[in-house]
Enzyme design. Structure first.
Site, PDB file in Angstrom:
ATOM      1  N   ASP A  59       0.862  -1.186   0.000  1.00 34.40           N
ATOM      2  CA  ASP A  59       0.000   0.000   0.000  1.00 34.40           C
ATOM      3  C   ASP A  59       0.898   1.236   0.000  1.00 34.40           C
ATOM      4  OD1 ASP A  59      -1.711   2.142   0.965  1.00 34.40           O
ATOM      5  OD2 ASP A  59      -3.168   0.541   1.362  1.00 34.40           O
ATOM      6  N   VAL A  60       0.681   2.143  -0.952  1.00 29.41           N
ATOM      7  CA  VAL A  60       1.593   3.303  -1.064  1.00 29.41           C
ATOM      8  C   VAL A  60       1.488   4.283   0.097  1.00 29.41           C
ATOM      9  CG1 VAL A  60       1.993   3.397  -3.563  1.00 29.41           C
ATOM     10  CG2 VAL A  60      -0.022   4.536  -2.580  1.00 29.41           C
ATOM     11  N   LEU A  74       1.049   5.726 -10.153  1.00 31.73           N
ATOM     12  CA  LEU A  74      -0.343   5.633 -10.619  1.00 31.73           C
ATOM     13  C   LEU A  74      -1.297   5.170  -9.530  1.00 31.73           C
ATOM     14  CD1 LEU A  74       1.292   5.580 -13.353  1.00 31.73           C
ATOM     15  CD2 LEU A  74      -0.461   4.034 -14.196  1.00 31.73           C
ATOM     16  N   THR A  93      -4.126   8.008   0.007  1.00 30.89           N
ATOM     17  CA  THR A  93      -3.380   7.382  -1.094  1.00 30.89           C
ATOM     18  C   THR A  93      -2.710   8.442  -1.947  1.00 30.89           C
ATOM     19  OG1 THR A  93      -4.784   5.428  -1.126  1.00 30.89           O
ATOM     20  CG2 THR A  93      -3.638   5.950  -3.174  1.00 30.89           C
ATOM     21  N   ASN A 100       5.537   9.413   0.097  1.00 31.25           N
ATOM     22  CA  ASN A 100       6.401   8.222   0.171  1.00 31.25           C
ATOM     23  C   ASN A 100       7.193   8.010  -1.119  1.00 31.25           C
ATOM     24  OD1 ASN A 100       5.767   7.499   2.811  1.00 31.25           O
ATOM     25  ND2 ASN A 100       3.922   6.400   2.193  1.00 31.25           N
ATOM     26  N   GLY A 103       9.797  10.836  -1.506  1.00 29.72           N
ATOM     27  CA  GLY A 103      10.911  10.605  -0.570  1.00 29.72           C
ATOM     28  C   GLY A 103      11.848   9.550  -1.123  1.00 29.72           C
ATOM     29  N   TYR A 146     -10.778  13.081  -4.307  1.00 38.34           N
ATOM     30  CA  TYR A 146      -9.948  12.747  -5.466  1.00 38.34           C
ATOM     31  C   TYR A 146      -9.306  14.016  -6.033  1.00 38.34           C
ATOM     32  CZ  TYR A 146      -8.846  10.679 -10.074  1.00 38.34           C
ATOM     33  OH  TYR A 146      -8.220  10.219 -11.207  1.00 38.34           O
ATOM     34  N   TYR A 160       8.984  19.247  -4.007  1.00 37.55           N
ATOM     35  CA  TYR A 160      10.154  18.344  -3.940  1.00 37.55           C
ATOM     36  C   TYR A 160      11.139  18.699  -5.059  1.00 37.55           C
ATOM     37  CZ  TYR A 160       9.072  15.006  -0.221  1.00 37.55           C
ATOM     38  OH  TYR A 160       8.871  14.417   0.997  1.00 37.55           O
TER      39      TYR A 160
HETATM   40  P1  NAD Z   1      -7.476   1.792 -11.638  1.00 37.65           P
HETATM   41  O1  NAD Z   1      -8.406   1.967 -10.490  1.00 37.65           O
HETATM   42  O2  NAD Z   1      -7.757   0.719 -12.635  1.00 37.65           O
HETATM   43  O3  NAD Z   1      -5.989   1.583 -11.153  1.00 37.65           O
HETATM   44  C1  NAD Z   1      -5.483   2.104  -9.947  1.00 37.65           C
HETATM   45  C2  NAD Z   1      -4.560   1.067  -9.322  1.00 37.65           C
HETATM   46  O4  NAD Z   1      -4.024   1.591  -8.093  1.00 37.65           O
HETATM   47  C3  NAD Z   1      -5.295  -0.222  -8.951  1.00 37.65           C
HETATM   48  O5  NAD Z   1      -4.563  -1.333  -9.376  1.00 37.65           O
HETATM   49  C4  NAD Z   1      -5.397  -0.165  -7.429  1.00 37.65           C
HETATM   50  O6  NAD Z   1      -5.491  -1.425  -6.826  1.00 37.65           O
HETATM   51  C5  NAD Z   1      -4.129   0.587  -7.081  1.00 37.65           C
HETATM   52  N1  NAD Z   1      -4.194   1.266  -5.779  1.00 37.65           N
HETATM   53  C6  NAD Z   1      -5.198   2.047  -5.297  1.00 37.65           C
HETATM   54  N2  NAD Z   1      -4.884   2.487  -4.069  1.00 37.65           N
HETATM   55  C7  NAD Z   1      -3.658   1.972  -3.759  1.00 37.65           C
HETATM   56  C8  NAD Z   1      -2.806   2.060  -2.633  1.00 37.65           C
HETATM   57  N3  NAD Z   1      -3.151   2.778  -1.547  1.00 37.65           N
HETATM   58  N4  NAD Z   1      -1.635   1.403  -2.669  1.00 37.65           N
HETATM   59  C9  NAD Z   1      -1.262   0.664  -3.748  1.00 37.65           C
HETATM   60  N5  NAD Z   1      -2.034   0.540  -4.844  1.00 37.65           N
HETATM   61  C10 NAD Z   1      -3.215   1.202  -4.852  1.00 37.65           C
HETATM   62  O7  NAD Z   1      -7.412   3.234 -12.355  1.00 37.65           O
HETATM   63  P2  NAD Z   1      -6.702   3.663 -13.711  1.00 37.65           P
HETATM   64  O8  NAD Z   1      -7.753   4.151 -14.620  1.00 37.65           O
HETATM   65  O9  NAD Z   1      -5.761   2.635 -14.166  1.00 37.65           O
HETATM   66  O10 NAD Z   1      -5.905   4.949 -13.213  1.00 37.65           O
HETATM   67  C11 NAD Z   1      -4.504   4.918 -12.979  1.00 37.65           C
HETATM   68  C12 NAD Z   1      -4.045   6.302 -12.549  1.00 37.65           C
HETATM   69  O11 NAD Z   1      -4.304   7.249 -13.576  1.00 37.65           O
HETATM   70  C13 NAD Z   1      -4.721   6.814 -11.277  1.00 37.65           C
HETATM   71  O12 NAD Z   1      -3.785   7.506 -10.501  1.00 37.65           O
HETATM   72  C14 NAD Z   1      -5.750   7.768 -11.817  1.00 37.65           C
HETATM   73  O13 NAD Z   1      -6.065   8.781 -10.888  1.00 37.65           O
HETATM   74  C15 NAD Z   1      -5.059   8.324 -13.045  1.00 37.65           C
HETATM   75  N6  NAD Z   1      -6.036   8.793 -14.030  1.00 37.65           N
HETATM   76  C16 NAD Z   1      -6.761   7.908 -14.763  1.00 37.65           C
HETATM   77  C17 NAD Z   1      -7.718   8.392 -15.643  1.00 37.65           C
HETATM   78  C18 NAD Z   1      -8.549   7.444 -16.486  1.00 37.65           C
HETATM   79  O14 NAD Z   1      -9.443   7.915 -17.181  1.00 37.65           O
HETATM   80  N7  NAD Z   1      -8.297   6.160 -16.495  1.00 37.65           N
HETATM   81  C19 NAD Z   1      -7.936   9.760 -15.776  1.00 37.65           C
HETATM   82  C20 NAD Z   1      -7.183  10.617 -14.995  1.00 37.65           C
HETATM   83  C21 NAD Z   1      -6.225  10.136 -14.136  1.00 37.65           C
END
Ligand code: NAD
Ligand code: UDP
Length: 312
Positions: A59-60, A74, A93, A100, A103, A146, A160
């Site tokens: 977990d990040v 991501l 998160t 994290n 750092g 979010y 940073y």
């Molecule tokens: P997703 O929900 O499929 O993937 C997110 C991943 O992060 C998942 O595998 C989840 O298990 C993991 N995760 C969540 N919380 C965590 C934690 N505390 N520790 C470790 N892992 C954790 O979403 P996605 O669409 O693949 O998005 C990926 C990134 O891109 C995200 O940061 C999202 O905010 C950003 N983003 C995506 C979109 C989109 O349209 N897909 C748009 C804008 C931004």
């Protein structure tokens, strides 16, 4: 010979799994870190036998130590249903995850890219959105965990960089779709396709006149790779999205047409603070990264429909 060792947080998610594929294909070693909140092993199971791929459940919000050359950050649920499920955790998160990972980047002198979002613009009053626009976000609304989490993460990245010379890259991702979205993810493209394929009602929230600009996942991954490889001085933020803007009503009709579905469109209440319009200005990405999206909506939807048809 291995080119680079790369850490991808959220690597078992929709976008992260495509990024892992691409990084491995280019000869890098990849460490995928995920807590499986919205991601799934299924997305990366095909990589398990690759000796240059390593999967770590973590977990990040907790510190993590490793030696890598680059970090793609991501980890964060991206669908409104999932990020609102535990709003405090979402904010942790984004914020503690950023602290994290920054750092770590500082200590090991790694380049680090933040997956930020068009949501930093909130319900935008400037259209299309340029990177210099500060946004219009309700700090106490349903989406704020979010939006404000991602805004705080941008602040941390920039500081940073200024205070500790960390080599940062910030991309603001606009609505992205494609294979490996979770069928119950709740986002509009996966919802409509799954509903159409199952012959269920297609659920338009509100009058369907709100707009979004949909980007196919391969275009996003290309933008991420180019951003990470860009000159040190170019930190972003830079918009990565497809500027072709459509109403949600148009998307529903197109999905029905492309799937040949008999589903009916039904109206449901519009969630609060749902942005009325969204379209990226991508001049900066074109200039700095020589990047622009290549896959347009019809083609990308057909690939995504094929994927969902194969899993449901
Ligand atoms: P997703 O929900 O499929 O993937 C997110 C991943 O992060 C998942 O595998 C989840 O298990 C993991 N995760 C969540 N919380 C965590 C934690 N505390 N520790 C470790 N892992 C954790 O979403 P996605 O669409 O693949 O998005 C990926 C990134 O891109 C995200 O940061 C999202 O905010 C950003 N983003 C995506 C979109 C989109 O349209 N897909 C748009 C804008 C931004
Ligand atoms: N939406 C919809 N029906 C659905 C899911 C979403 O009409 O089944 C709408 C939602 O209200 C929003 C748009 O589609 O206006 C995009 O929603 P999504 O959750 O995919 O992304 P975001 O709102 O974060 O851009």
């Amino acid at each position: 010979m291995i080119k680079k060792k790369v850490l991808v947080t959220g690597g078992a998610g929709f976008v992260g799994s495509h990024l892992c594929d691409r990084l491995l294909k280019e000869g890098n070693e990849v460490v995928c870190l995920d807590n499986y909140f919205t991601g799934q092993k299924q997305n990366i199971v095909h990589l398990m036998n690759n000796p240059y791929f390593e999967l770590i459940r973590h977990d990040v919000t907790m510190p993590f130590f490793i030696e890598v050359d680059e970090i793609f950050n991501l980890a964060c649920p991206a669908s409104p249903i999932h990020y609102q499920y535990n709003a405090i955790k979402t904010m942790k998160t984004s914020v503690m995850g950023a602290i994290n990972m920054l750092g770590l980047a500082k200590r090991i002198k790694a380049r680090i890219l933040q997956a930020s979002t068009s949501e930093v613009y909130g319900d935008p009053q400037v259209h299309p959105q340029v990177e210099t626009y500060w946004g219009h976000v309700n700090p106490i609304g349903e989406r704020s965990c979010y939006d404000e989490g991602k805004r705080s993460a941008e602040t941390l990245f920039v500081n940073y960089h200024k205070q500790n010379n960390v080599k940062i890259k910030i991309i603001r991702i606009f609505n992205t779709y494609g294979p490996r979205m979770h069928p119950h993810d709740g986002r509009v493209v996966s919802n409509f396709i799954v509903q159409a394929l199952k012959g269920e009602d297609i659920t338009i929230y509100g009058d369907g006149e709100q707009t979004r600009s949909f980007q196919y996942v391969d275009d996003l991954v290309e933008g991420m790779i180019r951003m990470m490889a860009s000159r040190d001085e170019f930190t972003g933020p830079v918009n990565i999205g497809n500027p072709n803007e459509f109403t949600i009503k148009y998307l529903a009709e197109l999905v029905i047409k492309l799937t040949g579905s008999k589903s009916k469109i039904v109206r449901m209440p519009l969630p609060s603070d749902d942005p009325t319009q969204r379209q990226p200005n991508i001049d900066l990405a074109k200039k700095e990264l020589e990047w622009e999206p290549k896959i347009q909506l019809n083609e990308g939807l057909l690939k995504t429909i094929d994927y969902f048809a194969s899993i449901i």
